[in-house]
Write an enzyme that holds these catalytic residues in place. Structure first.
Site, PDB file in Angstrom:
ATOM      1  N   CYS A 111       0.809  -1.229   0.000  1.00 29.41           N
ATOM      2  CA  CYS A 111       0.000   0.000   0.000  1.00 29.41           C
ATOM      3  C   CYS A 111       0.837   1.270   0.000  1.00 29.41           C
ATOM      4  O   CYS A 111       0.284   2.358  -0.135  1.00 29.41           O
ATOM      5  CB  CYS A 111      -0.916   0.005   1.220  1.00 29.41           C
ATOM      6  N   HIS A 126      -8.965   3.245  -1.770  1.00 33.84           N
ATOM      7  CA  HIS A 126      -7.573   2.831  -1.557  1.00 33.84           C
ATOM      8  C   HIS A 126      -7.089   1.923  -2.676  1.00 33.84           C
ATOM      9  O   HIS A 126      -6.999   0.712  -2.498  1.00 33.84           O
ATOM     10  CB  HIS A 126      -7.474   2.148  -0.189  1.00 33.84           C
TER      11      HIS A 126
END
Ligand SMILES: [Zn+2]
Lengths: 142, 384
Positions: free
Chosen positions: B83, B333
């Site tokens: 991420c 995200h």
């Protein structure tokens, strides 16, 4: 010439194993004997859980097995109501970390009702046979 | 160390089900950043492409994306830290420029998560943890962060409501961010009544998967001048750290040591402290992640995060506005694009170009971007 035999014992670890071959395959033999085991560096004494074949402080030195005994304290946990693909039939289940002082163990909660779980409680790690014959370990009330 | 500026930023809309391929998705952010910098491809010395593998089928996506953007024959390569891939890409781009090897480098992050189902996605992300020793127990990101939430609530006597307040704040700003995937308001009770995913985290405590891309162009002071960049935003501090992947090798669960270490490095390099920061973007993949970030970045003392959100100090008008673009919780995200999107928000803020989200006259901004569950930590500090 015969093909070398591949030691893929680790395929038996957990509901779905993502690793077949490792130098610490003996972990599976310990589970089969009903034991959860880690390793310890023969030179510096560093204790490793999960078990490892190499001590990063002492490259080239041997590691030896030790059996996880006694109780650990529940460091944290969570009850899953949703699962990744391949684990749906296990729901609901809880994952947790037990703190043994010198080392910690990550795993699953066993037969304990969720409402009885509290951080700090004493628990033990127990080898466990899964439906289908695979093996893991779970945490039970001490 | 020579000065390095951000000279252009871009972001695609973050959406569910992008109607195109990864090269087209990446192009959206590329085009916006190039227009922002008024740059031509000949101004770009190298590209760093960032994503997390196994969502789409393309191996080595750098080649495909560089070709599609017309960025041959410049060198291109691929960077991955789950991420935080595009924050890692930024660190690399910074180094390439600061070393003098290139005058300008583009960081292009993307993720098309909609190519696989949600359960498959959970399995992919779960395998961003220890696949040998943890994944066989059936792990996934929400469960790992839930373990941190359980430890945090226990350690400090905080409540699920404290966490829910963070989601309410995110939704306040998601509504005014036209690039966010989740643009609806969220009421406190709605968060508390939401279905549990992994206790104590509920559906509303979790960010949405999304498809998206982001682009950040950095340049040397010399190149920024040559290009006539009117509002360069300088990279003042850049910290990065790693911690053991297996939860059993972590010291604590009520905070992320990896963020503390990255923050320490970034503050030291910038010569600044938490009180100097006027606007921040933190990695709120889950509400608990933002709560821990308040403390790990020094915006609040340990255990004081709930007081910070309850006093609305992290709202736009507060003492330290955090995620006033909706954060990952509302913006979405798309793994590899997230860091670059956070950088874009802070850069727009420091240029006073953030529109309805604008914080009053910020001098210093901070980006906190975490890869995996506290596995990779990145903190970057920017100044105008
Ligand atoms: Zn040793």
């Amino acid at each position: 010439m015969a093909k070398p035999e591949i030691d893929a014992r680790f395929k038996k670890f957990g509901t779905v194993s993502f690793t077949a071959t490792t130098k610490v395959n003996d972990f599976i033999d310990y589970l089969e004997k009903g034991q959860v085991a880690g390793t310890k560096c023969a030179k510096c004494g560093q204790v490793f859980f999960p078990p490892r074949a190499d001590c990063f402080r002492c490259p080239g030195e041997a590691v030896e097995w030790f059996v996880v005994e006694g109780t650990g304290k529940l460091a944290t946990f969570s009850e899953l109501m949703y699962a990744p693909i391949g684990f749906g039939e296990d729901l609901p289940y809880a994952i947790a970390v037990l703190d043994y002082g010198d080392f910690k163990v990550f795993g699953r909660i066993g037969q304990v009702p969720f409402e009885d779980l509290t951080i700090g409680m004493d628990m033990v790690a127990r080898a466990n046979e899964l439906p289908g014959g695979n093996l893991n370990y779970v945490f039970e009330k001490a | 160390m020579p000065k390095v500026a951000v000279i252009g930023v871009g972001q695609s809309a973050f959406v569910r089900g992008y109607p195109g391929s990864i090269r087209e998705l990446a192009f959206d952010a590329y085009a916006e950043a190039m227009a922002d910098a008024k740059a031509q491809n000949s101004d770009i010395g190298a590209t760093v492409i960032c994503s997390s593998p196994e969502y789409d089928k393309q191996r080595s996506p750098a080649g495909v994306i560089a070709e599609y953007c017309g960025l041959n024959p410049q060198p291109t390569f691929y960077v991955e830290t789950l991420c935080s891939s595009s924050s890692t890409g930024l660190k690399l781009a910074y180094s390439l420029v600061a070393s003098g090897l290139h005058e300008s480098v583009m960081v292009l992050g993307f993720q098309k998560m909609s190519e696989i189902s949600s359960a498959e996605s959970q399995e992919r992300m779960g395998r961003g943890a220890d696949i040998q020793w943890e994944s066989p127990f059936g792990t996934m990101m929400p469960a790992y962060y839930a373990m941190h939430a359980k430890a945090y609530l226990n350690q400090f006597g905080a409540s699920e409501e404290d966490l829910a307040l963070i989601r309410v704040k995110a939704a306040t700003y998601g509504q005014i961010n036209e690039k966010a995937v989740y643009r609806k308001p969220v009421e406190l009770q709605q968060c508390l009544d939401a279905d549990p995913v992994s206790k104590p985290l509920k559906v509303m405590d979790c960010c949405a998967n999304a498809d998206g891309s982001s682009c950040v162009i950095v340049a040397s002071e010399k190149r920024a001048k040559e290009m006539g960049i009117k509002k360069p935003v300088w990279i003042l501090g850049i910290g990065a750290a790693s911690m053991p992947i297996n939860m059993s090798c972590r010291e604590k669960f009520h905070g992320l040591a990896v963020a503390e270490e990255a923050a320490r490095q970034a503050y030291k390099m910038a010569g600044l402290g938490p009180k100097d920061i006027n606007v921040a973007e933190v990695h709120d993949c889950f509400t608990i992640a933002e709560m821990m970030a308040y403390e790990n970045l020094g915006f609040a003392d340990p255990g004081q995060g709930p007081a910070l959100i309850r006093a609305k100090e992290t709202y736009k008008e507060g003492s330290i506005p955090v995620n006033v673009d909706g954060g990952l919780l509302s913006k979405g995200h798309p793994i590899g694009a997230t860091g670059g999107s956070q950088v874009r928000t802070v850069v727009l803020q420091l240029r006073d170009e953030a529109g309805a989200m604008q914080v009053k006259d910020p001098q210093f901004g901070l980006v906190h971007n975490i890869g995996g569950v506290g596995l990779y930590g990145n903190v970057t500090i920017f100044g105008r």
